[in-house]
Write a protein that holds these residues in place. Structure first.
Motif, PDB file in Angstrom:
ATOM      1  N   GLU A   1      42.451 -10.489  25.046  1.00  0.00           N
ATOM      2  CA  GLU A   1      41.413 -10.158  26.005  1.00  0.00           C
ATOM      3  C   GLU A   1      40.601  -8.943  25.581  1.00  0.00           C
ATOM      4  O   GLU A   1      41.128  -7.953  25.121  1.00  0.00           O
TER       5      GLU A   1
ATOM      6  N   SER B   1      36.696  -6.850  26.729  1.00  0.00           N
ATOM      7  CA  SER B   1      35.906  -6.611  27.927  1.00  0.00           C
ATOM      8  C   SER B   1      34.957  -7.779  28.203  1.00  0.00           C
ATOM      9  O   SER B   1      34.553  -8.005  29.325  1.00  0.00           O
ATOM     10  N   THR B   2      34.631  -8.505  27.174  1.00  0.00           N
ATOM     11  CA  THR B   2      33.664  -9.581  27.336  1.00  0.00           C
ATOM     12  C   THR B   2      34.305 -10.959  27.317  1.00  0.00           C
ATOM     13  O   THR B   2      33.915 -11.848  28.048  1.00  0.00           O
ATOM     14  N   TYR B   3      35.287 -11.075  26.436  1.00  0.00           N
ATOM     15  CA  TYR B   3      35.891 -12.381  26.257  1.00  0.00           C
ATOM     16  C   TYR B   3      37.347 -12.399  26.678  1.00  0.00           C
ATOM     17  O   TYR B   3      37.996 -11.367  26.800  1.00  0.00           O
ATOM     18  N   ASP B   4      37.823 -13.603  26.835  1.00  0.00           N
ATOM     19  CA  ASP B   4      39.214 -13.812  27.190  1.00  0.00           C
ATOM     20  C   ASP B   4      39.638 -15.021  26.385  1.00  0.00           C
ATOM     21  O   ASP B   4      39.327 -16.151  26.734  1.00  0.00           O
TER      22      ASP B   4
ATOM     23  N   THR C   1      36.968 -17.576  27.766  1.00  0.00           N
ATOM     24  CA  THR C   1      36.257 -17.376  29.021  1.00  0.00           C
ATOM     25  C   THR C   1      35.302 -16.218  28.798  1.00  0.00           C
ATOM     26  O   THR C   1      35.710 -15.142  28.388  1.00  0.00           O
TER      27      THR C   1
ATOM     28  N   LYS D   1      33.116 -13.627  30.350  1.00  0.00           N
ATOM     29  CA  LYS D   1      33.002 -13.022  31.675  1.00  0.00           C
ATOM     30  C   LYS D   1      31.549 -12.809  32.078  1.00  0.00           C
ATOM     31  O   LYS D   1      30.721 -12.404  31.266  1.00  0.00           O
TER      32      LYS D   1
ATOM     33  N   ARG E   1      28.507 -11.038  33.370  1.00  0.00           N
ATOM     34  CA  ARG E   1      28.153  -9.622  33.342  1.00  0.00           C
ATOM     35  C   ARG E   1      26.656  -9.509  33.127  1.00  0.00           C
ATOM     36  O   ARG E   1      25.972 -10.489  32.855  1.00  0.00           O
TER      37      ARG E   1
ATOM     38  N   SER F   1      27.282 -14.707  29.559  1.00  0.00           N
ATOM     39  CA  SER F   1      27.272 -15.684  30.640  1.00  0.00           C
ATOM     40  C   SER F   1      26.110 -15.371  31.567  1.00  0.00           C
ATOM     41  O   SER F   1      25.902 -14.242  31.983  1.00  0.00           O
TER      42      SER F   1
ATOM     43  N   GLU G   1      29.528 -17.569  37.844  1.00  0.00           N
ATOM     44  CA  GLU G   1      30.936 -17.504  37.449  1.00  0.00           C
ATOM     45  C   GLU G   1      31.065 -17.352  35.928  1.00  0.00           C
ATOM     46  O   GLU G   1      30.078 -17.465  35.195  1.00  0.00           O
ATOM     47  N   ASP G   2      32.240 -17.133  35.471  1.00  0.00           N
ATOM     48  CA  ASP G   2      32.499 -17.031  34.041  1.00  0.00           C
ATOM     49  C   ASP G   2      32.209 -18.366  33.377  1.00  0.00           C
ATOM     50  O   ASP G   2      32.317 -19.416  34.001  1.00  0.00           O
TER      51      ASP G   2
ATOM     52  N   LYS H   1      33.119 -21.098  30.313  1.00  0.00           N
ATOM     53  CA  LYS H   1      34.243 -21.489  29.467  1.00  0.00           C
ATOM     54  C   LYS H   1      33.714 -22.203  28.231  1.00  0.00           C
ATOM     55  O   LYS H   1      32.876 -23.096  28.326  1.00  0.00           O
TER      56      LYS H   1
END
Lengths: 204, 204
Positions: free
Chosen positions: B107, B109-112, B131, B133, B135, B189, B193-194, B196
């Motif tokens: 993870e 700050s931007t991606y997961d 994912t 995020k 922002r 994004s 919502e986020d 995928k």
DNA sequence: GGAAAAAGTTTCCTATAGGAGACGCAACGT
DNA sequence: ACGTTGCGTCTCCTATAGGAAACTTTTTCC
């Protein structure tokens, strides 16, 4: 022997500009420098002449495919870089599930393949979306098999992945699998409707 | 002008066998047939001579890189196939089949990021789901960059793909894109919502 | 079958790819 | 300054890539 066959006059290669412009030579030179090789060393390793390499790097020649292939091997240049030239987008694709005509569509009795990002011919991975037609489960008389590796991601539907060396695997949306595509494999849709699958294939 | 420069005797290309063997010509012919083109049509489309194409297909010549590049474009041949020849090692050992389990989680700050099929360590492609995020849009101070190629497929959400060399690309579910990951890139994004995204990365 | 058309091959020719070695030109020691 | 050494370019030459057209083979109609 008459001097000129009158009207025939074989003219030869004629114009035929090099669309690569100045790109090819530069990339090769960069790659060589990167590896810290001299012309002599690189040429030797690639089994080509020192002067030939010099000319190629200075775009003073239109090298043969064979020569370039050797250089790529020696300099460990990736092919896509070489083929992406003249501002041709390295980014392509952009497409919904809709198919875009031309030869990008391949259909068999079981599958319906649609290549993604097919405008980019220089890529190493080959992504495509397949519709697996709903049908009765039957045994596989002939497996799908091709040298390389493959990643598969189920977009929709339920299916069973049969493989040569492992037990059948039931998969649904979001499931993914990775396998050596040299191993026989094949899918059967077990849902009412067709199943959609994203495949990314890497040839060896 | 003296007849022979004694010891110099420019010998020319000498032996230099074609390592491609009979492969290259056959592949090109197959590709052409597959598209249902005649020599004339294919040659025309690739802006080369009919006879030249014939010779290439029959392995009677060592075509230039340029010619091959044009043919590849015309016939939509994937480069890897062309370069496969030098009995390169097989690859992928035994445990070459794996299904997505949980997978590692990374993870920022931007991606997961969630790696897929992570149990299989010997694979060449690396698939993962990210994912992105939601922002605010900001400019990229530092691009994501790694040697290789990458295929990206949007699973859900709306996002903009920023790249170093091309215009930003807005993408939605089902859209896909392929690029040289050495080129700086990054996603934002733009939906509530986020987003995928499925990525498949191939390191060089 | 036979004529005509289409597809593919071979021939003929010029321009040029590519190798060997000469040449140019730095950067060094001495 | 002067070799000397190492790297890149240029010259020169032969073999050949590749185009146009002749030729051959295959296909298609009648």
């Amino acid at each position: 022997m008459e001097p000129i066959p009158s009207e025939e006059t074989g003219l030869g290669p004629e114009a035929m500009e090099a669309p690569d412009g100045e790109i090819l030579g530069k990339m090769i030179r960069d790659a060589r420098k990167e590896k810290g090789l001299t012309l002599e060393e690189a040429a030797r390793a690639a089994a080509i002449g020192r002067s030939t390499l010099s000319k190629i790097e200075n775009n003073q020649t239109r090298p043969s495919f064979e020569i370039i292939r050797r250089l790529m091997q020696t300099l460990e240049l990736e092919t896509p870089q070489l083929f992406v030239q003249s501002g041709q987008s390295g980014v392509t694709g952009r497409r919904d599930f809709t198919r875009t005509g031309l030869g990008e569509h391949k259909e068999t009795s079981t599958y319906d393949h649609e290549l993604l990002c097919s405008e980019l011919t220089s890529k190493r991975m080959v992504p495509y979306i397949s519709t697996i037609k709903a049908r009765d489960v039957t045994e596989f008389d002939n497996w799908v098999r091709h040298r390389g590796e493959e990643f598969m991601f189920v977009l929709s539907g339920e299916l069973i992945l049969y493989t040569e060396h492992y037990r059948p695997l039931r998969m649904g949306p979001g499931d993914s699998v990775y396998y050596d595509s040299g191993m026989g494999h094949g899918c059967v849709s077990v849902s009412e409707e067709d199943a959609k699958v994203l495949w990314v294939s890497l040839e060896v």
